[in-house]
Each structure stands twice: as structure tokens, then as C-alpha cells.
Enzyme design. Sequence first.
Site, PDB file in Angstrom:
ATOM      1  N   ARG A  21      74.236  42.302   9.707  1.00 42.64           N
ATOM      2  CA  ARG A  21      73.909  41.537   8.561  1.00 42.64           C
ATOM      3  C   ARG A  21      72.895  42.931   8.086  1.00 42.64           C
ATOM      4  O   ARG A  21      72.056  42.786   8.618  1.00 42.64           O
ATOM      5  CB  ARG A  21      74.074  40.517   8.500  1.00 42.64           C
ATOM      6  CG  ARG A  21      74.661  39.438   8.496  1.00 42.64           C
ATOM      7  CD  ARG A  21      74.607  38.165   8.332  1.00 42.64           C
ATOM      8  NE  ARG A  21      76.320  37.871   9.115  1.00 42.64           N
ATOM      9  CZ  ARG A  21      76.828  36.724   8.630  1.00 42.64           C
ATOM     10  NH1 ARG A  21      75.323  36.556   7.000  1.00 42.64           N
ATOM     11  NH2 ARG A  21      77.537  36.365   9.063  1.00 42.64           N
ATOM     12  N   SER A 135      87.402  16.792  12.079  1.00 47.71           N
ATOM     13  CA  SER A 135      87.528  17.566  11.362  1.00 47.71           C
ATOM     14  C   SER A 135      87.880  18.764  10.270  1.00 47.71           C
ATOM     15  O   SER A 135      89.525  19.333  11.109  1.00 47.71           O
ATOM     16  CB  SER A 135      86.000  18.769  12.506  1.00 47.71           C
ATOM     17  OG  SER A 135      85.689  19.416  11.047  1.00 47.71           O
ATOM     18  N   HIS A 215      77.551  22.161  -1.826  1.00 47.11           N
ATOM     19  CA  HIS A 215      77.427  22.853  -2.990  1.00 47.11           C
ATOM     20  C   HIS A 215      77.939  21.788  -4.447  1.00 47.11           C
ATOM     21  O   HIS A 215      78.490  22.499  -5.429  1.00 47.11           O
ATOM     22  CB  HIS A 215      78.606  23.574  -2.226  1.00 47.11           C
ATOM     23  CG  HIS A 215      78.380  24.723  -1.135  1.00 47.11           C
ATOM     24  ND1 HIS A 215      77.642  25.907  -1.360  1.00 47.11           N
ATOM     25  CD2 HIS A 215      78.609  24.723  -0.011  1.00 47.11           C
ATOM     26  CE1 HIS A 215      77.689  26.292  -0.825  1.00 47.11           C
ATOM     27  NE2 HIS A 215      77.855  25.128   0.534  1.00 47.11           N
ATOM     28  N   LYS A 246      70.097  24.552  -2.994  1.00 48.60           N
ATOM     29  CA  LYS A 246      71.121  24.510  -3.687  1.00 48.60           C
ATOM     30  C   LYS A 246      71.128  24.488  -5.144  1.00 48.60           C
ATOM     31  O   LYS A 246      69.995  24.875  -5.473  1.00 48.60           O
ATOM     32  CB  LYS A 246      72.592  24.637  -2.926  1.00 48.60           C
ATOM     33  CG  LYS A 246      72.687  24.959  -1.526  1.00 48.60           C
ATOM     34  CD  LYS A 246      73.770  24.863  -1.259  1.00 48.60           C
ATOM     35  CE  LYS A 246      74.322  25.106   0.024  1.00 48.60           C
ATOM     36  NZ  LYS A 246      73.306  26.628   0.454  1.00 48.60           N
ATOM     37  N   THR A 275      60.833  16.862  14.689  1.00 46.25           N
ATOM     38  CA  THR A 275      60.358  17.828  13.733  1.00 46.25           C
ATOM     39  C   THR A 275      60.008  17.674  12.917  1.00 46.25           C
ATOM     40  O   THR A 275      59.869  16.473  11.861  1.00 46.25           O
ATOM     41  CB  THR A 275      62.037  18.613  12.960  1.00 46.25           C
ATOM     42  OG1 THR A 275      61.374  19.451  13.286  1.00 46.25           O
ATOM     43  CG2 THR A 275      62.484  17.702  12.583  1.00 46.25           C
ATOM     44  N   THR A 361      80.627  34.798   8.716  1.00 43.24           N
ATOM     45  CA  THR A 361      81.444  33.688   7.194  1.00 43.24           C
ATOM     46  C   THR A 361      82.651  33.420   7.134  1.00 43.24           C
ATOM     47  O   THR A 361      83.234  32.548   6.420  1.00 43.24           O
ATOM     48  CB  THR A 361      80.166  34.204   6.217  1.00 43.24           C
ATOM     49  OG1 THR A 361      79.308  34.956   6.853  1.00 43.24           O
ATOM     50  CG2 THR A 361      79.607  33.088   5.524  1.00 43.24           C
TER      51      THR A 361
END
Length: 403
Positions: A21, A135, A215, A246, A275, A361
Site C-alpha cells: 500500500r 456473522s 456507509h 464518513k 481510552t 480489502t
Amino acid sequence: MSFDTLFQAQLDQLKDEGNYRIFAELQRKCGDFPRVQNHGHGQDEVTVWCSNDYLGMGQHPKVVQAMIDTVRTCGTGAGGTRNISGNAYHHKRLEEELADLHGKEAALLFTSGYVSNWAALSTLGSRLPNAVILSDALNHASMIEGIRHARCEKRIWKHNDVEDLDRQLRTLPANATKIVAFESVYSMDGDIAPIREIVEVAEKHGAMTYIDEVHAVGMYGPRGGGVAEREGLMDRITLIEGTLGKAYGVVGGYITGSHALVDFIRSFASGFIFTTALPPAVAAAARVSIKHLKESELERALQRRQVKRLRARLNAEGIPHVDNPSHIIPVMVKDPVKCRMLSDILMDQFGIYVQPINYPTVPKGTERLRFTPGPLHSDDDIEYLVEALKTLWKQCAIAHAVA
Ligand code: PLP
């Protein structure tokens, strides 16, 4: 022995396969989207065609102003985890906005969509009695990592195949706590899950449903609540997960659900507890973006227009792309080296930026360029892109057959 030889061997393998990449060096220019300053090879200014800032909200004046104003009043960072620094006003207001967006009792913020999936799925799977997570085969890496970390039983059902899901649910014991995990819009192929059928099968077997609308939020439904909102199904889904990074143009992730569910994740998820919380300015900007897209249809309408236009032009020129019902247009190249080469030429010779999508991906042999037209791409931008692709398709002699 130098450890670097160990690292280098695997990097060399990636390079040999064409899957190494290389990131472009791009600087976004506020107010000029989709134009960006290019600091790498190629032209100085390029047009971005693959952004996940789908509606350009990352540069919307109201969103930008909210972030500036909040930095001025609250400073930059949150100052610690929510446990340490408390619930900032802006975190709480944003969670209320998100709960309202999805018609749920409560919401919980995370530092990214990735973390929200990882934290929520791992907590559900590890804490619920006899949990089994079912899943979808094409679920995102963040969901897969969450499920792996849960260390409970898992079943993979064929992508978007409700009959396979039904079959697999049928074989589970009555005392299993079944969790059906899937996405609404799959971002690489741009296909959309049969949500109603999935929910019906899950309900039939007493399973809870976990949907990733990353998305789709901001993009679908009358208020941007996602595909489940558009289809009137939000109240039948146990947990709705989304991102602020997004279509909302900021950063962060979240889950929404009942008070008890959200309190459960808040209380047990290490990815939430340990966190630092999102900066208040990020939360304030995201809230303004969500509020805007709850009321404004303009950005979505313009975006749909440009998606339709690009598809029609690609069809007219015989450039193979995946036909799907979403805003994502994958142009299939099916070769990692060619895919990178096309991306480089588009950048260098045409000032067009679209990153190559290669393994892991997407599966090997399905490499592609993924275009996401938005409301700020002009008709001329589309024409210029199609002309560039036409030229390259001829030069590279890539099959014109529809993928
Ligand atoms: N879920 C899906 C389906 C995604 O595609 C992504 C990222 O692309 C995420 C979750 C992670 O979201 P974020 O980018 O906010 O971490």
C-alpha cells in the site's frame, strides 16, 4: 540478527504480489472539496473521486464553525476517558442526537466506527450466556475482530443469504443467545442487505440483530438514519452501529439501542472504558452535521443525481462497473498491478485521485477502483473522469464486458 530482515521479508512479498500500500500525500482545502492539494507525484491540484466524506460535510460551513467555536470554549482534547474526565456536555448532546436519529432510547460514543464494532461485538459475545454470533461472510474487519475477540461460538452465513442464515439459526440450541451481525451497505461491492428478511428470520429464532450502518448513515432515510430508517425497520433492530467519519464528515463511532443495552456496553466494553474520549469540538461538529442532514435533503438529492449520471456515462462508454443500488461505483480491474497502474496514471496524467482497492480489502482477482460521486462533483468533473477512463481503457485493453 536484525529484526528488520523479518519485517522486510513480508513487505517484499506484498510488493511482489502488487499489494503493497502506498498512500497519496494529499491536503484537503476547506471550501474547495473535492479538490485537494497534492504533495506527492502528479499534478499539484487533484480531484478526489474516492472520498468517504460522501456529502462533503467535512467542509460544510456550519460544521467547521461548530468545531472552531467549541475549541475556543472547551480547548482541544477531552482530558481523559469519560471515567476520568466525566461526560462533557457535547458528548451527552451528541448521544441524544444519535439516539433520536435511530429512534432508540440511548446511544454511546466511541473514538471510531472500527472501535465501536470491535468493542460492542466483543463485549456482547464474551458476556452474554452461551452467545453465538452469526456473522455475514462479508462483514467488515472491525466486526470480524470484535467477534474474534469475543471468543464465543461463531457461525459465518453466506453473504446476504437469508436462507443460509435461517438454516444455521435452526441448528442452534434453545439456550443459545443468538446475535445476527451484518451491514446495510457493503462498501466494496455497494450492495445492500435484505434487512427486512434478515430481521424476520432473526425474530423467528429469537435472535438479536446487530447492524452496521457505517456507509448508510447520513445518506439514506428521510433523516439520514440509514437504510433501516428508509425501510421503517429501526425499531425491530436491537443495535444500530454507525460512524461520524464518513457522510457526517468528522470522526468517531457509536452504537444505539435500549437503555439497558447501551449501559451494558458502557459498563463492560474495554474499548469504551479505557481510552480518551472524543474531543468536545469533534462531538459538537458531528452533532451539527447530523442535525443538518436530518433536515436537509439537498445534499442527498444532489449526490444521488451525480451517482446516476456517472453510472449512465460509464454504461454509455462500456466501462465495466458493478451494478448495485447504492452510492458506491466499483469499476472492476481484476488485477492488482493494473489497478495500481491505472490509479497512478489517473493521478499523474489526469489529476484524478482514486485509490486502488486490492487484497486483502477485496478478494484476489476482484481488484477495483471505487468511485464515490458526491454533491460537489460537477457534471464537467464527471465528463472529464469518463473521458480519462475511456482513454485508459483503450490503452490497457481491459475487457469491456460488464463485471
Ligand atoms: N464498518 C464498516 C462497514 C466500514 O467500512 C468501516 C470503515 O471503513 C468501519 C466500520 C469503521 O469505521 P471508522 O472509519 O469510523 O472507523
